[in-house]
Design an enzyme around this catalytic site. Structure first.
Site, PDB file in Angstrom:
ATOM      1  N   LYS A 240       0.840  -1.213   0.000  1.00  0.00           N
ATOM      2  CA  LYS A 240       0.000   0.000   0.000  1.00  0.00           C
ATOM      3  C   LYS A 240       0.877   1.266   0.000  1.00  0.00           C
ATOM      4  CE  LYS A 240      -3.437  -2.802  -0.058  1.00  0.00           C
ATOM      5  NZ  LYS A 240      -4.286  -3.288   1.009  1.00  0.00           N
TER       6      LYS A 240
HETATM    7  C1  LIG Z   1      -5.256  -4.375   1.456  1.00  0.00           C
HETATM    8  C2  LIG Z   1      -6.724  -4.296   1.469  1.00  0.00           C
HETATM    9  C3  LIG Z   1      -7.502  -4.643   2.585  1.00  0.00           C
HETATM   10  C4  LIG Z   1      -6.946  -5.334   3.786  1.00  0.00           C
HETATM   11  O1  LIG Z   1      -5.861  -4.743   4.344  1.00  0.00           O
HETATM   12  P1  LIG Z   1      -4.855  -5.632   5.215  1.00  0.00           P
HETATM   13  O2  LIG Z   1      -4.006  -4.562   5.865  1.00  0.00           O
HETATM   14  O3  LIG Z   1      -4.105  -6.501   4.295  1.00  0.00           O
HETATM   15  O4  LIG Z   1      -5.658  -6.372   6.218  1.00  0.00           O
HETATM   16  C5  LIG Z   1      -8.856  -4.436   2.523  1.00  0.00           C
HETATM   17  N1  LIG Z   1      -9.448  -3.927   1.433  1.00  0.00           N
HETATM   18  C6  LIG Z   1      -8.741  -3.605   0.335  1.00  0.00           C
HETATM   19  C7  LIG Z   1      -9.474  -3.046  -0.840  1.00  0.00           C
HETATM   20  C8  LIG Z   1      -7.363  -3.793   0.305  1.00  0.00           C
HETATM   21  O5  LIG Z   1      -6.683  -3.510  -0.799  1.00  0.00           O
END
Ligand SMILES: *Cc1c(COP(=O)(O)O)cnc(C)c1O
Length: 385
Positions: A184
């Site tokens: 991210k």
């Molecule tokens: C990455 C992601 C999540 C979950 O995040 P984590 O930190 O991996 O638990 C939820 N929704 C979307 C759209 C994502 O890209």
């Protein structure tokens, strides 16, 4: 020698980040310490809201948002299918029922008209997903949720740093969730945050991340008391101070990183707009896109190879392409539990067949971008009908 695969996403960690983490490791508070509030305040300020509550994943943030929204058995929450499973799973954690509303075929974002069609007297909330980093049409969604008395929740795990009509993502929904997973925009290893302008949502979330207990260890130690009360069934969703120190340090470079992502996207755009077998995702003129992902749509009728073969050829050429996402309602668990399946959300299903995410991360060099462009155009040209 095997060339290293250029991944679809990757973190950047500097020596300064490492120093910030080490400093906390030498301090008195590894968890429940001062770095948590500092990180929360900085993210809240960045997105222009009053409150941030940091937790140990984006998924935990979504679960917390469902708790604050009061979702429970019998409640329906509307979600798009073209997302990571966690967007819908968080509803199930609270005993609610996810209802899938289809996407717009051109932007790949939740279609407000489809949302409106799915509203029943059991609907409590809508979760919008800023797919790939492009903001949803928040004005249209807000008009619908207001008219029906529903909460608007944003899964903005792709969109930290994005803006809609010049308003930052994080300030547009009742509750917004971010993830700090390494792919991210900024990372804490694992981590997430819920942001909101409403203290009445933030307070129960602070309890929920700490077993449903009204005070945390540091508050009790400052007050010199052992007494606490558990008022709700919560979880241990606490994030550590050294993770928050990493987040604080990373946040300094967020805007620069989003700019670099946009620069890479512009380079891709310039080339792929003229490739016949590639259909571009439409970007709304009011969007400041944060490009967590750079997805393209393949016009498969113009190619004499399948997406699977194209995918495999690119991976063997060293390009770590990916597919985001298998529509959630097509996963075996959802099919089995809710009898969902093909035909429920035709736009998402059709776009899924065409999707390919290209490498996109700020540390990509110009020659990496050129390499991706050259390899993809070459494979496509070779197999064009
Ligand atoms: C990455 C992601 C999540 C979950 O995040 P984590 O930190 O991996 O638990 C939820 N929704 C979307 C759209 C994502 O890209």
């Amino acid at each position: 020698m095997n060339k290293k695969l250029l991944p679809y996403g990757r973190h950047s960690v500097s020596e300064e980040d490492i120093r910030a983490v080490v400093e906390v490791l030498r301090s008195d508070w590894l968890t429940t310490g001062p770095k948590i509030a500092e990180f929360e305040q900085q993210i809240a300020e960045f997105v222009g809201v009053k409150e941030g509550v940091a937790v140990n994943s984006g998924t935990a943030a979504l679960h917390c948002a469902m708790f604050a929204a009061g979702i429970g058995p019998g409640d329906e929450v509307i979600v798009p299918p073209l997302t990571f499973a966690a967007t819908a799973n968080c509803i199930l954690y609270m005993g609610g029922r996810p209802v899938f509303a289809d996407i717009e075929p051109d932007t790949l974002l939740l279609d407000p008209a489809e949302v409106e069609k799915k509203i029943t007297d059991k609907t409590k909330a809508v979760i919008a997903v800023d797919y790939a980093g492009q903001p949803c049409d928040y004005d249209a969604l807000r008009a619908i949720t207001d008219r029906h008395g529903l909460l608007l929740i944003a899964d903005s795990c792709h969109a930290l740093g994005a803006r809609y009509k010049d308003r930052p993502i994080g300030s547009l929904a009742d509750l917004t969730c971010f993830s700090f997973h390494p792919v991210k925009h900024i990372t804490t290893g694992e981590g997430g945050m819920v942001v909101t302008d409403n203290p009445d949502f933030a307070e129960p979330i602070r309890r929920f991340r700490n077993h449903g207990i009204t005070t945390d260890h540091r508050q009790r130690s400052e007050r010199g008391t052992w007494y606490y009360e558990m008022t709700d069934l919560g979880f241990n969703y606490r994030i550590t101070d050294f993770q928050c120190a990493l987040g604080i340090s990373q946040l300094k470079r967020l805007q620069e990183w989003v700019s670099r992502r946009r620069e890479i996207a512009a380079s891709y755009d310039r080339v792929f707009v003229d490739v016949d077998a590639v259909q571009m995702v439409r970007i709304r003129p009011d969007a400041y896109h944060a490009y967590h992902l750079y997805p393209i749509l393949l016009r498969l009728e113009k190619l004499n190879i399948s997406r699977t073969i194209l995918f495999q050829e690119l991976v063997s050429a060293g390009i770590g392409v990916n597919v985001h996402y298998i529509p959630v309602h097509l996963h075996p668990y959802y099919r089995r539990r809710f009898q969902t399946g093909a035909g429920n959300c035709p736009h998402a299903e059709q776009r899924y067949e065409q999707l390919l995410s290209l490498p996109m991360f700020p540390a990509m060099r110009d020659d990496d971008v050129e390499f991706v462009i050259q390899q993809i155009t070459q494979v496509i040209r070779k197999n064009q009908r």
